[in-house]
Design a protein around this motif. Structure first.
Motif, short mmCIF file in Angstrom:
data_model
loop_
_atom_site.label_atom_id
_atom_site.label_comp_id
_atom_site.label_asym_id
_atom_site.label_seq_id
_atom_site.Cartn_x
_atom_site.Cartn_y
_atom_site.Cartn_z
N ASP A 1 0.82 -1.22 0.00
CA ASP A 1 0.00 0.00 0.00
C ASP A 1 0.86 1.27 0.00
O ASP A 1 0.33 2.38 0.11
CB ASP A 1 -0.91 0.03 1.24
N ALA B 1 -7.35 2.91 8.81
CA ALA B 1 -7.99 1.62 8.50
C ALA B 1 -8.57 1.04 9.78
O ALA B 1 -7.96 1.11 10.85
CB ALA B 1 -6.97 0.67 7.89
N THR B 2 -9.76 0.46 9.67
CA THR B 2 -10.43 -0.10 10.85
C THR B 2 -9.65 -1.26 11.45
O THR B 2 -9.81 -1.57 12.63
CB THR B 2 -11.86 -0.58 10.52
N ASP B 3 -8.78 -1.90 10.66
CA ASP B 3 -7.99 -3.02 11.20
C ASP B 3 -6.62 -2.57 11.73
O ASP B 3 -5.83 -3.39 12.16
CB ASP B 3 -7.83 -4.13 10.15
N ASN B 4 -6.37 -1.27 11.73
CA ASN B 4 -5.10 -0.75 12.24
C ASN B 4 -5.27 -0.39 13.72
O ASN B 4 -5.34 0.78 14.09
CB ASN B 4 -4.66 0.47 11.42
N ARG C 1 -15.13 0.67 2.49
CA ARG C 1 -14.24 0.50 1.33
C ARG C 1 -13.32 1.68 1.07
O ARG C 1 -12.92 1.93 -0.06
CB ARG C 1 -15.07 0.18 0.07
N TYR C 2 -12.96 2.43 2.12
CA TYR C 2 -12.07 3.58 1.93
C TYR C 2 -10.71 3.13 1.41
O TYR C 2 -10.07 3.80 0.60
CB TYR C 2 -11.90 4.35 3.24
N TYR C 3 -10.24 1.98 1.91
CA TYR C 3 -8.92 1.47 1.51
C TYR C 3 -9.07 0.32 0.52
O TYR C 3 -8.36 -0.68 0.61
CB TYR C 3 -8.14 1.01 2.75
N ARG D 1 -11.39 -3.17 2.67
CA ARG D 1 -10.92 -2.49 3.88
C ARG D 1 -11.64 -1.17 4.11
O ARG D 1 -11.64 -0.31 3.26
CB ARG D 1 -9.41 -2.26 3.82
N ASP D 2 -12.24 -1.07 5.29
CA ASP D 2 -12.95 0.15 5.67
C ASP D 2 -12.01 1.06 6.46
O ASP D 2 -10.95 0.64 6.93
CB ASP D 2 -14.16 -0.21 6.56
N GLY D 3 -12.43 2.31 6.60
CA GLY D 3 -11.65 3.26 7.39
C GLY D 3 -12.54 4.00 8.37
O GLY D 3 -13.76 4.07 8.19
N TYR D 4 -11.92 4.53 9.41
CA TYR D 4 -12.61 5.44 10.31
C TYR D 4 -12.14 6.84 9.98
O TYR D 4 -10.94 7.08 9.80
CB TYR D 4 -12.25 5.19 11.78
#
Length: 148
Positions: free
Chosen positions: A29, A110-113, A133-135, A139-142
């Protein structure tokens, strides 16, 4: 004894180290050279590097308009993490944004970060909303913000 952290503006001679930190932090990325040079052109005031001793250990890029600012990217060399380098970059940016009377600082994460989210929340950023789906497709983002 922690090494001295020095924060200063990015210069093109810093680019190779910044690209290496980017690659070790974000792998597939990672941003490319062209994108960093574009940010340097458009957001030079808050494209910062942090040195730990003599080594460039991290960078942060914030782009600001008259009212708000976005933390576009931040990365710390994996071997220099947990030494206050990212916080030093945020502190420097925070005080300079306030001096310019900018009211809102926001970012996407990222929500998984989970380490990133914990770090930003500890700094005072609040999760505002989930962006699907931001990333990319999976992958979603906050969106997070800090009132200055």
């Amino acid at each position: 004894m922690a090494s001295h952290i020095e924060v200063k503006r990015f210069e093109p001679g810093d680019l190779e180290r910044v690209l290496a930190i980017e690659q070790s932090s974000f792998a597939e990325d990672a941003w490319d050279r062209k994108l960093f040079l574009e940010y340097h052109r458009h957001c030079p005031d808050f494209f910062l590097i942090a040195k730990l001793g003599r080594r460039l250990a991290a960078y942060a890029i914030t782009c600001a308009d008259s009212r708000s600012a976005e933390l576009a990217s931040i990365a710390v060399d994996p071997r220099d993490r947990r030494r206050g380098v990212a916080k030093a970059l945020l502190d420097y940016t925070h005080s300079h944004l306030r001096a310019k009377r900018i009211k809102i600082w926001w970012l996407m994460v990222a929500t998984d970060n989970e380490p990133g989210i914990r770090f930003y929340e500890a700094y005072g950023f609040k999760r505002i909303r989930l962006v699907k789906r931001y990333y990319g497709a999976t992958r979603d983002g906050y969106r997070m913000r800090l009132a200055l």
